[in-house]
Design a protein around this motif. Structure first.
Motif, PDB file in Angstrom:
ATOM      1  N   GLU A 338     -44.475 -29.695  75.171  1.00 22.67           N
ATOM      2  CA  GLU A 338     -43.701 -28.593  75.764  1.00 22.67           C
ATOM      3  C   GLU A 338     -43.904 -27.296  74.973  1.00 22.67           C
ATOM      4  O   GLU A 338     -43.966 -26.214  75.546  1.00 22.67           O
ATOM      5  CB  GLU A 338     -42.210 -28.947  75.830  1.00 22.67           C
ATOM      6  N   GLN A 339     -43.996 -27.438  73.642  1.00 22.64           N
ATOM      7  CA  GLN A 339     -44.272 -26.245  72.831  1.00 22.64           C
ATOM      8  C   GLN A 339     -45.638 -25.672  73.186  1.00 22.64           C
ATOM      9  O   GLN A 339     -45.823 -24.464  73.319  1.00 22.64           O
ATOM     10  CB  GLN A 339     -44.231 -26.584  71.339  1.00 22.64           C
ATOM     11  N   PHE A 341     -47.262 -26.040  76.001  1.00 23.33           N
ATOM     12  CA  PHE A 341     -47.217 -25.446  77.340  1.00 23.33           C
ATOM     13  C   PHE A 341     -46.607 -24.049  77.277  1.00 23.33           C
ATOM     14  O   PHE A 341     -47.116 -23.102  77.885  1.00 23.33           O
ATOM     15  CB  PHE A 341     -46.400 -26.335  78.292  1.00 23.33           C
ATOM     16  N   TYR A 342     -45.535 -23.933  76.519  1.00 20.92           N
ATOM     17  CA  TYR A 342     -44.858 -22.648  76.439  1.00 20.92           C
ATOM     18  C   TYR A 342     -45.784 -21.567  75.880  1.00 20.92           C
ATOM     19  O   TYR A 342     -45.885 -20.468  76.437  1.00 20.92           O
ATOM     20  CB  TYR A 342     -43.605 -22.779  75.571  1.00 20.92           C
ATOM     21  N   GLN A 344     -49.082 -21.615  75.713  1.00 23.14           N
ATOM     22  CA  GLN A 344     -50.204 -21.395  76.630  1.00 23.14           C
ATOM     23  C   GLN A 344     -49.780 -20.576  77.844  1.00 23.14           C
ATOM     24  O   GLN A 344     -50.553 -19.771  78.359  1.00 23.14           O
ATOM     25  CB  GLN A 344     -50.790 -22.729  77.094  1.00 23.14           C
ATOM     26  N   ALA A 345     -48.553 -20.793  78.290  1.00 28.69           N
ATOM     27  CA  ALA A 345     -48.063 -20.049  79.453  1.00 28.69           C
ATOM     28  C   ALA A 345     -47.924 -18.564  79.142  1.00 28.69           C
ATOM     29  O   ALA A 345     -47.701 -17.756  80.042  1.00 28.69           O
ATOM     30  CB  ALA A 345     -46.714 -20.618  79.913  1.00 28.69           C
ATOM     31  N   ARG A 346     -48.058 -18.224  77.863  1.00 34.40           N
ATOM     32  CA  ARG A 346     -48.057 -16.808  77.485  1.00 34.40           C
ATOM     33  C   ARG A 346     -49.477 -16.327  77.182  1.00 34.40           C
ATOM     34  O   ARG A 346     -49.666 -15.298  76.521  1.00 34.40           O
ATOM     35  CB  ARG A 346     -47.147 -16.578  76.276  1.00 34.40           C
ATOM     36  N   GLY A 347     -50.449 -17.120  77.607  1.00 40.83           N
ATOM     37  CA  GLY A 347     -51.843 -16.680  77.504  1.00 40.83           C
ATOM     38  C   GLY A 347     -52.559 -17.135  76.249  1.00 40.83           C
ATOM     39  O   GLY A 347     -53.746 -16.872  76.079  1.00 40.83           O
ATOM     40  N   ILE A 348     -51.839 -17.810  75.351  1.00 43.30           N
ATOM     41  CA  ILE A 348     -52.449 -18.200  74.076  1.00 43.30           C
ATOM     42  C   ILE A 348     -53.314 -19.452  74.302  1.00 43.30           C
ATOM     43  O   ILE A 348     -52.821 -20.461  74.800  1.00 43.30           O
ATOM     44  CB  ILE A 348     -51.352 -18.464  73.021  1.00 43.30           C
TER      45      ILE A 348
ATOM     46  N   TYR B  51     -43.246 -24.369  88.064  1.00 39.33           N
ATOM     47  CA  TYR B  51     -44.027 -25.064  87.037  1.00 39.33           C
ATOM     48  C   TYR B  51     -45.408 -25.453  87.546  1.00 39.33           C
ATOM     49  O   TYR B  51     -46.384 -25.443  86.794  1.00 39.33           O
ATOM     50  CB  TYR B  51     -43.281 -26.296  86.520  1.00 39.33           C
ATOM     51  N   ALA B  54     -47.575 -22.480  87.311  1.00 35.31           N
ATOM     52  CA  ALA B  54     -47.922 -22.169  85.920  1.00 35.31           C
ATOM     53  C   ALA B  54     -48.848 -23.209  85.311  1.00 35.31           C
ATOM     54  O   ALA B  54     -49.486 -22.953  84.293  1.00 35.31           O
ATOM     55  CB  ALA B  54     -46.648 -22.052  85.080  1.00 35.31           C
ATOM     56  N   GLY B  55     -48.892 -24.409  85.920  1.00 37.37           N
ATOM     57  CA  GLY B  55     -49.844 -25.413  85.451  1.00 37.37           C
ATOM     58  C   GLY B  55     -49.273 -26.449  84.506  1.00 37.37           C
ATOM     59  O   GLY B  55     -50.005 -27.048  83.720  1.00 37.37           O
ATOM     60  N   HIS B  56     -47.976 -26.703  84.573  1.00 38.43           N
ATOM     61  CA  HIS B  56     -47.397 -27.732  83.691  1.00 38.43           C
ATOM     62  C   HIS B  56     -48.030 -29.093  83.996  1.00 38.43           C
ATOM     63  O   HIS B  56     -48.123 -29.497  85.164  1.00 38.43           O
ATOM     64  CB  HIS B  56     -45.886 -27.798  83.882  1.00 38.43           C
ATOM     65  N   ALA B  82     -52.209 -17.526  82.711  1.00 40.93           N
ATOM     66  CA  ALA B  82     -51.422 -16.423  82.139  1.00 40.93           C
ATOM     67  C   ALA B  82     -52.311 -15.196  81.934  1.00 40.93           C
ATOM     68  O   ALA B  82     -51.896 -14.069  82.209  1.00 40.93           O
ATOM     69  CB  ALA B  82     -50.798 -16.862  80.816  1.00 40.93           C
ATOM     70  N   PHE B  87     -47.094 -15.043  85.259  1.00 39.48           N
ATOM     71  CA  PHE B  87     -46.087 -15.190  84.212  1.00 39.48           C
ATOM     72  C   PHE B  87     -44.940 -16.004  84.761  1.00 39.48           C
ATOM     73  O   PHE B  87     -44.463 -15.764  85.872  1.00 39.48           O
ATOM     74  CB  PHE B  87     -45.575 -13.809  83.777  1.00 39.48           C
ATOM     75  N   LEU B  88     -44.494 -16.970  83.947  1.00 38.11           N
ATOM     76  CA  LEU B  88     -43.334 -17.762  84.336  1.00 38.11           C
ATOM     77  C   LEU B  88     -42.219 -17.543  83.310  1.00 38.11           C
ATOM     78  O   LEU B  88     -42.364 -17.899  82.142  1.00 38.11           O
ATOM     79  CB  LEU B  88     -43.704 -19.250  84.394  1.00 38.11           C
ATOM     80  N   ALA B  89     -41.139 -16.932  83.747  1.00 35.10           N
ATOM     81  CA  ALA B  89     -39.944 -16.858  82.898  1.00 35.10           C
ATOM     82  C   ALA B  89     -39.192 -18.159  83.104  1.00 35.10           C
ATOM     83  O   ALA B  89     -38.756 -18.470  84.214  1.00 35.10           O
ATOM     84  CB  ALA B  89     -39.079 -15.669  83.292  1.00 35.10           C
ATOM     85  N   MET B  90     -39.086 -18.932  82.032  1.00 30.57           N
ATOM     86  CA  MET B  90     -38.595 -20.296  82.203  1.00 30.57           C
ATOM     87  C   MET B  90     -37.077 -20.383  82.186  1.00 30.57           C
ATOM     88  O   MET B  90     -36.399 -19.603  81.534  1.00 30.57           O
ATOM     89  CB  MET B  90     -39.181 -21.180  81.100  1.00 30.57           C
ATOM     90  N   PRO B  93     -36.375 -22.002  78.074  1.00 29.42           N
ATOM     91  CA  PRO B  93     -37.458 -21.649  77.156  1.00 29.42           C
ATOM     92  C   PRO B  93     -37.495 -22.584  75.942  1.00 29.42           C
ATOM     93  O   PRO B  93     -36.448 -23.037  75.468  1.00 29.42           O
ATOM     94  CB  PRO B  93     -37.112 -20.219  76.732  1.00 29.42           C
ATOM     95  N   VAL B  94     -38.686 -22.884  75.479  1.00 27.28           N
ATOM     96  CA  VAL B  94     -38.894 -23.905  74.459  1.00 27.28           C
ATOM     97  C   VAL B  94     -38.776 -23.296  73.065  1.00 27.28           C
ATOM     98  O   VAL B  94     -39.239 -22.188  72.814  1.00 27.28           O
ATOM     99  CB  VAL B  94     -40.291 -24.538  74.642  1.00 27.28           C
ATOM    100  N   ASN B 145     -37.208 -18.718  69.904  1.00 26.73           N
ATOM    101  CA  ASN B 145     -36.117 -19.362  70.650  1.00 26.73           C
ATOM    102  C   ASN B 145     -35.239 -20.303  69.835  1.00 26.73           C
ATOM    103  O   ASN B 145     -34.277 -20.872  70.361  1.00 26.73           O
ATOM    104  CB  ASN B 145     -36.649 -20.137  71.871  1.00 26.73           C
ATOM    105  N   GLU B 157     -37.212 -13.934  77.371  1.00 26.47           N
ATOM    106  CA  GLU B 157     -38.186 -14.174  78.439  1.00 26.47           C
ATOM    107  C   GLU B 157     -38.532 -12.859  79.134  1.00 26.47           C
ATOM    108  O   GLU B 157     -39.691 -12.571  79.426  1.00 26.47           O
ATOM    109  CB  GLU B 157     -37.626 -15.174  79.469  1.00 26.47           C
ATOM    110  N   GLN B 160     -40.719 -10.638  77.050  1.00 29.75           N
ATOM    111  CA  GLN B 160     -42.132 -11.008  77.184  1.00 29.75           C
ATOM    112  C   GLN B 160     -42.705 -10.502  78.496  1.00 29.75           C
ATOM    113  O   GLN B 160     -43.851 -10.035  78.552  1.00 29.75           O
ATOM    114  CB  GLN B 160     -42.294 -12.532  77.085  1.00 29.75           C
ATOM    115  N   LEU B 164     -45.970  -8.227  78.460  1.00 31.23           N
ATOM    116  CA  LEU B 164     -47.216  -8.811  78.952  1.00 31.23           C
ATOM    117  C   LEU B 164     -47.612  -8.250  80.325  1.00 31.23           C
ATOM    118  O   LEU B 164     -48.760  -8.407  80.740  1.00 31.23           O
ATOM    119  CB  LEU B 164     -47.103 -10.345  79.004  1.00 31.23           C
TER     120      LEU B 164
END
Lengths: 391, 257
Positions: A338-339, A341-342, A344-348, B51, B54-56, B82, B87-90, B93-94, B145, B157, B160, B164
């Motif tokens: 999950e970390q 994914f988070y 990566q979801a910001r482009g990293i 999700y 975003a590709g989970h 991304a 962009f996905l505002a969750m 957030p993790v 977070n 979120e 960001q 971004l």
């Protein structure tokens, strides 16, 4: 992968337990300066059962010294550095060997190095570089660090090179002194290092002891802390990173026998590659006299790939109910997807995200290393470890 | 001008070795400058939609397509999506212990923008964006977070989102758990992002209250894994009055009682 997870807070009733209940109390643990007093361990004994005995280069079985390990000390002005013979009556005061290899090292060393931080003085970092005896060679050593009353300073032990090396390291911390120790095991791939660290902590003295184990085929460090008076404060930190085939074992033991002392143990490890193996046995004993003790111990392991194994056993024995607090926690887990994914979801990108997470995992330990050059070197070493596997 | 096009999207999750279909044919097109509110009862699959886009890894796309300006999003890794402008505002957030917010933001901005932002401008930009969202500057040095309250996480979120500047933003129940002040601050953040005119927004929510702050161009009712009705603002008003009963057969309000 072995996964042990415990999170417990201990209350006020005296009891004793652990992930594996100790065969006997830690208080009954045998110790002696005489190697002959120990039987040659076969590997089934409680204190040896995690260690691959065949890879010990016979350090446990009477291996003779074939060479010496070079000890170079770089000390600031004011710090006294001596080489003394075994008969020096200051030696051995911080603790007694608690296993056969430590006793063997005590029996077999010829010269000891004594580093003294003078009283009432704050001194800059002292670096003791210990270079292994060379491939296929065996050496024994002895080092004592003395921080006199109200002394304050940092001592870095930097282990490098090849061969098999067993030693005892003593930290004699005077009343009110503040000693910071960073012991780095940055050995070559073949090295075998078995080391016992004995600390005697004076009244109101503070020890911050950090063990960093990165290199070597087999590394086994046993840091033991005892208190000589009230108000002692010991922080034991550890960071280890095991690659394929490496065995890195840490066995901290805090012996609370004085009232109103504190201890905090935090060890964090990462593992990657086939047969990477780490062992953490954290023992804390609060004896009946140690009222007002405050202690916590924690071990976390991050398993980055399949085929690695982390063993983690916290043991807490409490013989008095009159304590401030005592607890332990241990957790071993895989990478948190999950970390990943988070981030990566910001482009990293994934690889960079993994590195961020691992660096973050070790951050709290690295943050506490007060010598900038050492911290930077370790950060670079961790980066290199991560690059090696492309994690 | 960007277009996110979702066609006949079917998505399943696997739990205990049995696969369950959650999305059952979603069709939706979002263009720059448009705000689409996706409203639906709990368990209707709204979050799954966000999700999946975003590709989970937990969600398997079994059929259908998602494209951004004609590019196949489903073929991209999470980070590529991304960087392509999603962009996905969750909703949750993790926490990432040991990684400071400032390091994280800079790393993300570097990845998304393709080059490291000029340090001096960047510090100013982040400070300004944090001030806009009433975020204490001290948060920059805290771990991502970690130990943040629900409201603090949501503000970050949106922080960001503002930094971004994605082409298409998916806001997954960003309003949940926010008190009135926080909802206003967060909504203002979303509106600043929208002001560029280049932004497309998919606003996923259970309740209508956030639509008092963020004006939707389109409202879609989501039930049982698909969009069952689409309209304008008036559809939200209707949901406010009647709830989701018409779509689910269950009494479930779209307002907070």
């Amino acid at each position: 992968m072995a996964v042990t997870t415990q999170d417990q807070q201990h209350g006020l009733t005296a009891h004793s337990h652990g992930a594996g209940v100790p065969v006997s109390s830690r208080a009954d643990h045998f110790a002696s300066f005489d190697v002959a007093a120990f039987e040659v361990p076969g590997g089934r004994e409680e204190i040896w059962r995690f260690t691959p005995m065949k890879r010990l280069a016979n350090l446990h079985n009477g291996a003779l010294a074939t060479a010496v390990a070079a000890v170079d000390v770089s000390a600031p002005e004011g710090v006294r550095v001596e080489t003394v013979a075994k008969g020096d009556d200051r030696l051995g005061v911080a603790g007694t060997p608690g296993d056969r290899i430590a006793a063997q090292a005590w029996t077999s060393f010829t010269d000891a190095t004594v580093v003294t931080l003078p009283k009432d003085t704050k001194v800059g970092p002292t670096t003791v570089t210990i270079t292994g005896p060379g491939v296929g060679e065996v050496a024994y050593g002895h080092l004592q660090v003395r921080a006199e009353q109200f002394a304050e300073g940092v001592v870095v032990l930097d282990h490098r090179g090849s061969g098999a090396y067993a030693d005892n390291v003593e930290f004699v911390v005077g009343d009110g002194a503040h000693l910071t120790v960073v012991a780095i095991q940055d050995w070559a791939d073949d090295a075998v290092h078995v080391s016992s660290h004995h600390t005697k902590l004076g009244q109101d003295a503070t020890l911050r002891h950090t063990v960093i184990s990165l290199g070597g085929d087999l590394v086994r460090i046993t840091p033991v802390v005892t208190y000589a008076g009230r108000g002692g404060d010991a922080e034991l930190l550890g960071l280890y990173f095991a690659d394929a085939g490496q065995h890195l074992e840490h066995r901290p033991f805090i012996d609370h026998a004085q009232p109103n002392c504190r201890s905090n143990v935090v060890y964090k490890g990462a593992l990657q590659g086939d047969d990477a193996h780490t062992v953490w046995i954290g023992d804390v004993l609060i004896r009946a006299a140690a009222e007002g003790t405050e202690t916590f111990e924690l071990n976390r392991n991050l398993v980055l790939t399949d085929g690695a194994r982390a063993d983690s056993v916290p043991n807490l024995e409490i013989e008095t109910g009159e304590i401030e607090g005592a607890g332990h926690a241990s957790a071993t887990g895989r990478f948190d997807d999950e970390q990943l994914f988070y981030l990566q979801a910001r482009g990293i990108p994934e690889e960079q995200a993994r590195r961020l997470v691992v660096r973050g995992f070790f951050h709290e330990i690295l943050l506490k290393i007060s010598v900038p050059e050492v911290r930077e070197r370790l950060e670079a070493a961790i980066e290199a470890e991560l690059e090696a596997v492309g994690a | 001008m960007a277009t996110l096009e979702i066609k006949d999207l079917h998505v399943s999750v696997t739990a205990d070795e049995t696969s369950k279909e959650i999305l059952k044919g979603v069709d939706l097109t979002i263009k720059s400058g448009e705000t689409h509110a996706i409203m639906g009862p709990n368990g209707s699959g709204k979050s799954t939609l966000s999700y999946a886009i975003a590709g989970h890894p937990k969600y398997q796309i079994t059929s259908g397509s998602v494209t951004l300006d004609g590019e196949d999003v489903l073929e991209m890794s999470v980070d590529e999506r991304a960087r392509a402008g999603l962009f996905l505002a969750m909703q949750y957030p993790v926490e990432v212990p040991g990684v400071s917010m400032s390091n994280f933001l800079r790393t993300a901005a570097t990845a998304v923008r393709g080059e490291a932002p000029n340090l001096r401008h960047w510090v100013k930009e982040v400070k300004g964006a944090m001030a806009d969202l009433d975020i204490d500057p001290a948060f920059a040095e805290r771990s991502v977070n970690e130990g943040f309250s629900g409201g603090e996480k949501k503000r970050h979120e949106i922080l960001q989102l503002g930094l971004l500047k994605p082409k298409i933003a998916i806001l997954d129940e960003t309003d949940s758990g926010l008190d009135v002040d926080a909802l206003r601050v967060v909504s203002e953040g979303v509106n600043r992002y929208k002001e560029s005119g280049e932004a497309g927004v998919m606003l996923i929510t259970h309740y209508t209250r956030i639509l008092k702050y963020i004006e939707p161009d389109f409202v879609h009712v989501f039930a049982n894994g698909r969009i069952v009705e689409s309209g304008g603002r008036e559809l939200a008003d209707q949901l406010e009055e009647q709830g989701y009963v018409k779509y689910t057969g269950n009494q479930e309000a779209a307002t907070v009682a």
